[in-house]
Design an enzyme around this catalytic site. Structure first.
Site, PDB file in Angstrom:
ATOM      1  N   TYR A   1       0.968  17.576  69.726  1.00 13.65           N
ATOM      2  CA  TYR A   1       1.236  18.312  70.958  1.00 13.65           C
ATOM      3  C   TYR A   1       0.791  17.532  72.199  1.00 13.65           C
ATOM      4  O   TYR A   1       1.397  17.675  73.259  1.00 13.65           O
ATOM      5  CB  TYR A   1       0.585  19.699  70.892  1.00 13.65           C
ATOM      6  CG  TYR A   1       1.339  20.615  69.966  1.00 13.65           C
ATOM      7  CD1 TYR A   1       2.482  21.282  70.382  1.00 13.65           C
ATOM      8  CD2 TYR A   1       0.936  20.781  68.633  1.00 13.65           C
ATOM      9  CE1 TYR A   1       3.199  22.095  69.520  1.00 13.65           C
ATOM     10  CE2 TYR A   1       1.641  21.590  67.764  1.00 13.65           C
ATOM     11  CZ  TYR A   1       2.778  22.245  68.206  1.00 13.65           C
ATOM     12  OH  TYR A   1       3.495  23.038  67.340  1.00 13.65           O
TER      13      TYR A   1
ATOM     14  N   VAL B   1       8.980  25.533  75.052  1.00 12.64           N
ATOM     15  CA  VAL B   1       7.621  25.458  75.572  1.00 12.64           C
ATOM     16  C   VAL B   1       7.528  24.475  76.734  1.00 12.64           C
ATOM     17  O   VAL B   1       6.443  24.263  77.281  1.00 12.64           O
ATOM     18  CB  VAL B   1       6.611  25.080  74.461  1.00 12.64           C
ATOM     19  CG1 VAL B   1       6.528  26.189  73.433  1.00 12.64           C
ATOM     20  CG2 VAL B   1       6.978  23.758  73.791  1.00 12.64           C
ATOM     21  N   ASP B   2       8.648  23.873  77.128  1.00 15.84           N
ATOM     22  CA  ASP B   2       8.651  23.005  78.310  1.00 15.84           C
ATOM     23  C   ASP B   2       8.759  23.856  79.573  1.00 15.84           C
ATOM     24  O   ASP B   2       8.975  25.071  79.515  1.00 15.84           O
ATOM     25  CB  ASP B   2       9.798  21.979  78.228  1.00 15.84           C
ATOM     26  CG  ASP B   2      11.176  22.643  78.195  1.00 15.84           C
ATOM     27  OD1 ASP B   2      11.536  23.329  79.161  1.00 15.84           O
ATOM     28  OD2 ASP B   2      11.901  22.462  77.190  1.00 15.84           O
TER      29      ASP B   2
ATOM     30  N   HIS C   1       7.495  31.700  73.354  1.00 15.80           N
ATOM     31  CA  HIS C   1       6.777  30.843  72.408  1.00 15.80           C
ATOM     32  C   HIS C   1       5.651  30.047  73.060  1.00 15.80           C
ATOM     33  O   HIS C   1       5.162  29.081  72.480  1.00 15.80           O
ATOM     34  CB  HIS C   1       7.758  29.896  71.707  1.00 15.80           C
ATOM     35  CG  HIS C   1       8.685  30.603  70.764  1.00 15.80           C
ATOM     36  ND1 HIS C   1       9.857  30.059  70.290  1.00 15.80           N
ATOM     37  CD2 HIS C   1       8.608  31.841  70.194  1.00 15.80           C
ATOM     38  CE1 HIS C   1      10.466  30.917  69.481  1.00 15.80           C
ATOM     39  NE2 HIS C   1       9.727  32.005  69.424  1.00 15.80           N
TER      40      HIS C   1
END
Length: 232
Positions: free
Chosen positions: A55, A93-94, A109
């Site tokens: 991540y 998730v961006d 998310h």
């Protein structure tokens, strides 16, 4: 003329042209890495350094990514909706939607640029690497941070807000999603049951393409602006 309440769902397909990988395509992330190692609480417990490294790399990659014409078109559409009910639900998730100017965004998310403390539950913006020495900004404990990303087996964020918006919407649009991951894959059926018109915009038909009233296929940077232009 009054604008109809609208819910737009986006998935990894809208970010692919910005250089961010998809997950379930033939060359997607889950063909290269086991999801049970990188996207479950159990995988994090087994090998936290491996998960943090993955991540951290994705967070660094995001810094060099830019929104494209598809992201911009959705921001323009929100502005054109002029305060009428509008919700952009993203599985991504961006933060490319926000970079393009979208404001009514629900990240179901989680977000790469956020950290979550396993000790106190605090969540806050975090754009650097998460390391064992990183301190929680809320409680100050060391080594308790993890990506603020919803993993398999965890409950997605903002579900109450999303459910209400879908129940009230008259137009539901799915962009760049596989139609394979629940609960998001079930949103189109919920929208149909309330009488909403449903539209799929995707590179190719999704697993639940049959559930949509209309469809347009091609690169998101091309088809999203083309579609948005028809309703603005």
């Amino acid at each position: 003329m009054a604008r109809p309440p609208i819910v737009i769902l986006t998935g990894a397909g809208i970010s692919a042209e910005s250089g961010l990988g998809t997950f379930r395509d033939k060359d997607g992330i889950w063909t290269k890495y086991p999801l049970e190692d990188l996207a479950t609480p159990e995988g994090f417990v087994r090998n936290p350094d491996f998960v943090q490294g993955f991540y951290n790399a994705r967070r660094a990659q995001l810094k060099s990514a830019s929104p494209h014409a598809g992201h911009a078109a959705l921001a323009e559409l929100e502005a054109a909706w002029d305060g009428a009910p509008f919700l952009l639900v993203t599985q991504n998730v961006d933060n490319l939607h926000e970079q393009a100017g979208s404001r009514q965004v629900a990240h179901m998310h989680g977000e790469l640029a956020s950290a979550l403390c396993r000790a106190c539950g605090g969540a806050f913006k975090w754009e650097a690497d998460i390391e064992a020495s990183s301190a929680c900004l809320a409680c100050g404990q060391l080594g308790t941070l993890r990506p603020d990303v919803v993993w398999f087996g965890e409950i997605p964020y903002h579900m109450d807000q999303i459910m209400v918006a879908i129940e009230q919407c008259e137009l539901f649009v799915s962009i760049g999603t596989s139609g394979a991951v629940y609960p998001a894959a079930g949103f189109v059926q919920m929208a149909r049951e309330t009488g909403a018109r449903t539209v799929e915009l995707n590179l190719e038909p999704s697993d639940n393409a049959h559930a949509f009233d209309e469809a347009l296929y091609g690169p998101a940077s091309e088809i999203v602006p083309a579609w948005a232009g028809t309703i603005m």
